[in-house]
Write a protein that holds these residues in place. Structure first.
Motif, PDB file in Angstrom:
ATOM      1  N   VAL A   1      51.279  38.238  47.422  1.00 29.22           N
ATOM      2  CA  VAL A   1      51.231  37.194  46.397  1.00 29.22           C
ATOM      3  C   VAL A   1      51.451  37.860  45.043  1.00 29.22           C
ATOM      4  CG1 VAL A   1      49.689  35.716  47.717  1.00 29.22           C
ATOM      5  CG2 VAL A   1      48.727  37.393  46.128  1.00 29.22           C
ATOM      6  N   THR A   2      51.807  37.063  44.063  1.00 30.87           N
ATOM      7  CA  THR A   2      52.063  37.637  42.739  1.00 30.87           C
ATOM      8  C   THR A   2      50.762  37.872  41.985  1.00 30.87           C
ATOM      9  OG1 THR A   2      52.242  35.487  41.643  1.00 30.87           O
ATOM     10  CG2 THR A   2      54.244  36.372  42.648  1.00 30.87           C
ATOM     11  N   VAL A   3      50.814  38.757  41.031  1.00 31.32           N
ATOM     12  CA  VAL A   3      49.669  38.992  40.150  1.00 31.32           C
ATOM     13  C   VAL A   3      49.327  37.706  39.403  1.00 31.32           C
ATOM     14  CG1 VAL A   3      48.905  40.240  38.088  1.00 31.32           C
ATOM     15  CG2 VAL A   3      50.146  41.461  39.908  1.00 31.32           C
ATOM     16  N   ARG A   4      50.341  36.972  39.027  1.00 34.22           N
ATOM     17  CA  ARG A   4      50.111  35.706  38.315  1.00 34.22           C
ATOM     18  C   ARG A   4      49.302  34.742  39.171  1.00 34.22           C
ATOM     19  NH1 ARG A   4      54.906  31.869  35.761  1.00 34.22           N
ATOM     20  NH2 ARG A   4      53.512  30.297  34.847  1.00 34.22           N
ATOM     21  N   THR A   5      49.599  34.704  40.481  1.00 33.20           N
ATOM     22  CA  THR A   5      48.847  33.820  41.392  1.00 33.20           C
ATOM     23  C   THR A   5      47.381  34.241  41.446  1.00 33.20           C
ATOM     24  OG1 THR A   5      50.780  33.318  42.756  1.00 33.20           O
ATOM     25  CG2 THR A   5      48.628  33.074  43.802  1.00 33.20           C
ATOM     26  N   LEU A   6      47.126  35.533  41.531  1.00 31.50           N
ATOM     27  CA  LEU A   6      45.751  36.028  41.561  1.00 31.50           C
ATOM     28  C   LEU A   6      45.010  35.680  40.279  1.00 31.50           C
ATOM     29  CD1 LEU A   6      46.345  39.516  43.214  1.00 31.50           C
ATOM     30  CD2 LEU A   6      45.307  37.500  44.278  1.00 31.50           C
ATOM     31  N   HIS A   7      45.690  35.798  39.155  1.00 30.30           N
ATOM     32  CA  HIS A   7      45.066  35.412  37.880  1.00 30.30           C
ATOM     33  C   HIS A   7      44.770  33.916  37.854  1.00 30.30           C
ATOM     34  CE1 HIS A   7      46.831  39.127  35.598  1.00 30.30           C
ATOM     35  NE2 HIS A   7      45.774  39.433  36.339  1.00 30.30           N
ATOM     36  N   HIS A   8      45.668  33.130  38.445  1.00 25.43           N
ATOM     37  CA  HIS A   8      45.453  31.676  38.492  1.00 25.43           C
ATOM     38  C   HIS A   8      44.246  31.340  39.361  1.00 25.43           C
ATOM     39  CE1 HIS A   8      46.358  27.430  38.393  1.00 25.43           C
ATOM     40  NE2 HIS A   8      46.452  27.386  39.718  1.00 25.43           N
ATOM     41  N   TYR A   9      44.118  32.003  40.522  1.00 31.09           N
ATOM     42  CA  TYR A   9      42.959  31.772  41.387  1.00 31.09           C
ATOM     43  C   TYR A   9      41.666  32.149  40.668  1.00 31.09           C
ATOM     44  CZ  TYR A   9      46.142  31.255  45.412  1.00 31.09           C
ATOM     45  OH  TYR A   9      47.112  30.842  46.286  1.00 31.09           O
ATOM     46  N   ASP A  10      41.739  33.211  39.893  1.00 33.59           N
ATOM     47  CA  ASP A  10      40.565  33.654  39.132  1.00 33.59           C
ATOM     48  C   ASP A  10      40.199  32.603  38.082  1.00 33.59           C
ATOM     49  OD1 ASP A  10      38.534  35.054  37.918  1.00 33.59           O
ATOM     50  OD2 ASP A  10      39.813  36.642  37.118  1.00 33.59           O
ATOM     51  N   LYS A  11      41.180  32.135  37.347  1.00 34.49           N
ATOM     52  CA  LYS A  11      40.935  31.158  36.296  1.00 34.49           C
ATOM     53  C   LYS A  11      40.404  29.855  36.864  1.00 34.49           C
ATOM     54  CE  LYS A  11      43.245  28.989  32.336  1.00 34.49           C
ATOM     55  NZ  LYS A  11      44.524  28.883  31.574  1.00 34.49           N
ATOM     56  N   ALA A  12      40.881  29.497  38.071  1.00 33.73           N
ATOM     57  CA  ALA A  12      40.436  28.259  38.709  1.00 33.73           C
ATOM     58  C   ALA A  12      39.065  28.401  39.362  1.00 33.73           C
ATOM     59  CB  ALA A  12      41.461  27.826  39.761  1.00 33.73           C
ATOM     60  N   GLY A  13      38.517  29.605  39.371  1.00 30.51           N
ATOM     61  CA  GLY A  13      37.214  29.831  39.988  1.00 30.51           C
ATOM     62  C   GLY A  13      37.269  29.905  41.489  1.00 30.51           C
ATOM     63  N   LEU A  14      38.467  30.061  42.033  1.00 32.45           N
ATOM     64  CA  LEU A  14      38.634  30.085  43.482  1.00 32.45           C
ATOM     65  C   LEU A  14      38.447  31.488  44.048  1.00 32.45           C
ATOM     66  CD1 LEU A  14      39.377  28.132  45.784  1.00 32.45           C
ATOM     67  CD2 LEU A  14      41.769  28.759  45.447  1.00 32.45           C
ATOM     68  N   LEU A  15      38.895  32.474  43.301  1.00 34.17           N
ATOM     69  CA  LEU A  15      38.765  33.853  43.761  1.00 34.17           C
ATOM     70  C   LEU A  15      38.649  34.759  42.535  1.00 34.17           C
ATOM     71  CD1 LEU A  15      38.818  35.952  46.076  1.00 34.17           C
ATOM     72  CD2 LEU A  15      41.305  36.112  45.691  1.00 34.17           C
ATOM     73  N   SER A  16      37.450  35.158  42.240  1.00 33.48           N
ATOM     74  CA  SER A  16      37.222  36.048  41.103  1.00 33.48           C
ATOM     75  C   SER A  16      36.855  37.431  41.614  1.00 33.48           C
ATOM     76  CB  SER A  16      36.084  35.516  40.231  1.00 33.48           C
ATOM     77  OG  SER A  16      36.438  34.250  39.681  1.00 33.48           O
ATOM     78  N   PRO A  17      37.402  38.475  40.999  1.00 36.33           N
ATOM     79  CA  PRO A  17      37.066  39.841  41.436  1.00 36.33           C
ATOM     80  C   PRO A  17      35.555  40.092  41.338  1.00 36.33           C
ATOM     81  CG  PRO A  17      38.841  39.833  39.807  1.00 36.33           C
ATOM     82  CD  PRO A  17      38.291  38.463  39.836  1.00 36.33           C
ATOM     83  N   SER A  18      35.052  40.822  42.306  1.00 33.25           N
ATOM     84  CA  SER A  18      33.609  41.072  42.341  1.00 33.25           C
ATOM     85  C   SER A  18      33.162  42.127  41.331  1.00 33.25           C
ATOM     86  CB  SER A  18      33.185  41.526  43.747  1.00 33.25           C
ATOM     87  OG  SER A  18      33.461  40.524  44.692  1.00 33.25           O
ATOM     88  N   ALA A  19      34.114  42.921  40.853  1.00 28.81           N
ATOM     89  CA  ALA A  19      33.711  44.036  39.966  1.00 28.81           C
ATOM     90  C   ALA A  19      34.807  44.323  38.960  1.00 28.81           C
ATOM     91  CB  ALA A  19      33.405  45.282  40.794  1.00 28.81           C
ATOM     92  N   ARG A  20      34.472  45.200  38.042  1.00 28.49           N
ATOM     93  CA  ARG A  20      35.420  45.671  37.047  1.00 28.49           C
ATOM     94  C   ARG A  20      35.365  47.203  37.021  1.00 28.49           C
ATOM     95  NH1 ARG A  20      38.623  41.847  33.865  1.00 28.49           N
ATOM     96  NH2 ARG A  20      37.650  39.821  34.251  1.00 28.49           N
ATOM     97  N   SER A  21      36.474  47.775  36.705  1.00 24.37           N
ATOM     98  CA  SER A  21      36.480  49.233  36.564  1.00 24.37           C
ATOM     99  C   SER A  21      35.820  49.609  35.241  1.00 24.37           C
ATOM    100  CB  SER A  21      37.927  49.752  36.588  1.00 24.37           C
ATOM    101  OG  SER A  21      38.599  49.359  35.404  1.00 24.37           O
TER     102      SER A  21
END
Length: 269
Positions: free
Chosen positions: A14-34
């Motif tokens: 999937v594209t990075v843009r799709t992952l960012h969209h899922y994050d913004k929609a609250g559907l899939l947010s990363p569990s951690a940050r570097s």
């Protein structure tokens, strides 16, 4: 250890843009940050993404997926069953569209330029089978005779087709009477009926010398679709196709023995 957005994009396709969209929609947010603030996805996040992509492939909206993932025990089965029904309905709709497309192709293949209502009115039970028409085109399409037959068929008017089919019905009735009366397939009556069919093809489509007529008749026995163009299923009898084939072959032999001039075929037109 976590996975960066780029790594997840590559793994999941999937594209990075799709992952960012899922994050913004609250559907899939990363569990951690570097330590420098980059998003990092865990193994659990990847499993959730796999579920999201599965439901997306089935056509669920993001809102529907969010509802399912929020309470999978309560919603997943119900949503999947509903989607299954929708997919089956869509398959049925697409099948109907495919049939419509087949009929449209059929008109182009056979050259019969009539409306559906006119076709039903003129042809009745006699129908062109698309698969047979396509195979016939592959089998005979290189020949001048086939090209002429298609061209003449395309030029026929509704009245031409009405006359043609009326003539064919009269011929078919004679064939059925001869068969039902037990007349021999190599007898004069059956051969005369075969000869009339050959002349019918010459009058309306293309010159049909005996050799060609034999090949056409062979198809009546080996391919039910070909015989259905001559005798509709409701009027067929066991052994009728073979009877007609034998009559055609006997008539071809008779004509060869009589020394009939092949140019006579042209005079029938």
């Amino acid at each position: 250890m976590g996975y960066s957005v780029g790594q997840v994009s590559s793994l999941a396709g999937v594209t990075v843009r799709t992952l960012h969209h899922y994050d913004k929609a609250g559907l899939l947010s990363p569990s951690a940050r570097s330590h420098v603030g980059y998003r990092l996805y865990s193994d659990a996040d990847l499993a959730r993404l796999q579920q999201i992509l599965f439901y997306r492939e089935l056509g669920f909206s993001l809102d529907e997926i969010a509802a399912i993932l929020k309470d999978p025990q309560a919603n997943a089965l119900e949503h999947l069953r509903a989607r299954q029904r929708q997919l089956r309905e869509e398959i049925a709709r697409l099948q109907r569209l495919a049939e419509v497309a087949e009929r449209a192709i059929e008109v182009q293949r056979t050259g019969v330029s009539l409306t559906p209502a006119e076709r039903f009115d003129v042809f009745g039970e006699i129908a062109f089978d698309l698969s047979y028409a396509t195979e016939a085109r592959l089998k005979w399409g290189h020949s001048d005779a086939h090209q002429e037959a298609i061209g003449r068929a395309a030029a026929h008017t509704k009245e031409d087709w009405r006359r043609l089919m009326g003539e064919a019905a009269t011929w078919r009735a004679a064939l059925l009477v001869a068969f039902d009366d037990g007349k021999p397939s190599d007898g004069e009556r059956a051969m005369d009926i075969a000869e009339e069919h050959r002349r019918h093809l010459t009058r309306w489509f293309t010159p049909c010398p005996p050799d060609m007529h034999r090949r056409i008749a062979d198809d009546f026995v080996t391919d039910p679709r070909a015989f259905a163009l001559v005798v509709p299923p409701s009027q067929q009898r066991p052994g009728l196709a073979a009877y007609l084939r034998e009559a055609v072959h006997a008539n071809a032999f008779r004509r060869a023995g009589s020394g009939t001039d092949p140019q006579e075929d042209r005079e029938d037109r």
